[in-house]
Scaffold this motif. Structure first.
Motif, short mmCIF file in Angstrom:
data_model
loop_
_atom_site.label_atom_id
_atom_site.label_comp_id
_atom_site.label_asym_id
_atom_site.label_seq_id
_atom_site.Cartn_x
_atom_site.Cartn_y
_atom_site.Cartn_z
N HIS A 179 38.35 37.42 -33.59
CA HIS A 179 37.84 38.59 -33.27
C HIS A 179 36.67 38.94 -32.51
N GLU A 180 35.47 37.91 -33.14
CA GLU A 180 34.11 38.11 -32.34
C GLU A 180 34.35 37.28 -31.10
N GLU A 181 34.87 36.16 -30.92
CA GLU A 181 34.98 35.57 -30.00
C GLU A 181 35.53 36.43 -28.76
N LEU A 182 36.78 37.14 -29.06
CA LEU A 182 37.39 38.04 -28.13
C LEU A 182 36.54 39.10 -27.68
N GLN A 183 35.78 39.67 -28.69
CA GLN A 183 34.78 40.75 -28.35
C GLN A 183 33.77 40.23 -27.30
N LEU A 242 34.14 37.54 -25.29
CA LEU A 242 34.97 37.44 -23.86
C LEU A 242 35.03 38.96 -23.06
N GLU A 243 35.17 39.76 -24.07
CA GLU A 243 35.64 41.32 -23.36
C GLU A 243 34.39 41.71 -22.87
N LYS A 244 33.06 41.50 -23.54
CA LYS A 244 31.86 41.89 -23.11
C LYS A 244 31.73 41.05 -21.46
N LEU A 245 31.77 39.74 -21.64
CA LEU A 245 31.37 38.99 -20.63
C LEU A 245 32.40 39.52 -19.21
N ALA A 246 33.72 39.80 -19.67
CA ALA A 246 34.50 40.23 -18.60
C ALA A 246 34.21 41.55 -18.13
N VAL A 247 33.42 42.59 -18.94
CA VAL A 247 32.97 43.75 -18.33
C VAL A 247 31.64 43.45 -17.49
N GLN A 248 30.75 42.44 -17.94
CA GLN A 248 29.67 42.21 -17.14
C GLN A 248 30.10 41.71 -15.76
N VAL A 249 30.85 40.86 -15.77
CA VAL A 249 31.65 40.11 -14.58
C VAL A 249 32.31 41.25 -13.64
N SER A 250 32.87 42.05 -14.25
CA SER A 250 33.35 43.12 -13.60
C SER A 250 32.56 43.73 -12.77
N LYS A 251 31.29 44.12 -13.50
CA LYS A 251 30.35 45.26 -12.79
C LYS A 251 29.56 44.42 -11.90
N LYS A 252 29.22 42.94 -12.14
CA LYS A 252 28.64 42.40 -11.03
C LYS A 252 29.52 42.21 -9.84
N LEU A 253 30.64 42.13 -10.10
CA LEU A 253 31.55 42.05 -8.86
C LEU A 253 31.56 43.07 -8.11
N GLU A 254 31.75 44.30 -8.74
CA GLU A 254 31.50 45.67 -8.06
C GLU A 254 29.94 45.55 -7.40
N SER A 255 29.20 45.23 -8.07
CA SER A 255 27.77 45.28 -7.27
C SER A 255 27.63 44.31 -6.09
N VAL A 256 28.03 43.24 -6.21
CA VAL A 256 28.08 42.35 -5.12
C VAL A 256 28.96 42.71 -3.99
N SER A 257 30.31 43.26 -4.37
CA SER A 257 31.01 43.85 -3.34
C SER A 257 30.47 44.92 -2.70
#
Length: 94
Positions: A3-7, A9-24
């Motif tokens: 459960h901790e690992e999934l959390q 990974l979810e945080k990393l996915a959110v960070q990556v998503s925000k970074k992708l939006e910023s770079v785009s």
């Protein structure tokens, strides 16, 4: 533990998503800026071309010797101008 690992990974996915939006967004701004700069370069190249033609014309007017390549190009340019003027005269006289 999973459960901790999934959390994480979810945080990393959110960070990556925000970074992708910023770079785009930055990419779109850079594309717009590049387009503006390319248009500016085109305008400057046209200005340079017109200035070169003015210099060639002033050389002819001042009876300065002009090299054969420039003379041929100038002759073609003057003939094109004359044709364009003839078309305008015909259009205006109708």
């Amino acid at each position: 533990m999973i459960h901790e690992e999934l959390q994480k990974l979810e945080k990393l996915a959110v960070q990556v998503s925000k970074k992708l939006e910023s770079v785009s967004a930055e990419n779109e701004l850079l594309k717009a800026r590049l387009s503006q700069l390319e248009q500016g370069i085109q305008e400057k190249e046209q200005e340079i071309h017109h200035f070169k033609n003015k210099i060639k014309i002033s050389n002819i007017v001042d009876n300065r010797p002009v090299n054969p390549e420039d003379a041929t190009e100038m002759s073609d340019l003057i003939n094109n101008y004359i044709q364009e003027i003839d078309h305008l005269i015909t259009y205006l006289s109708e």
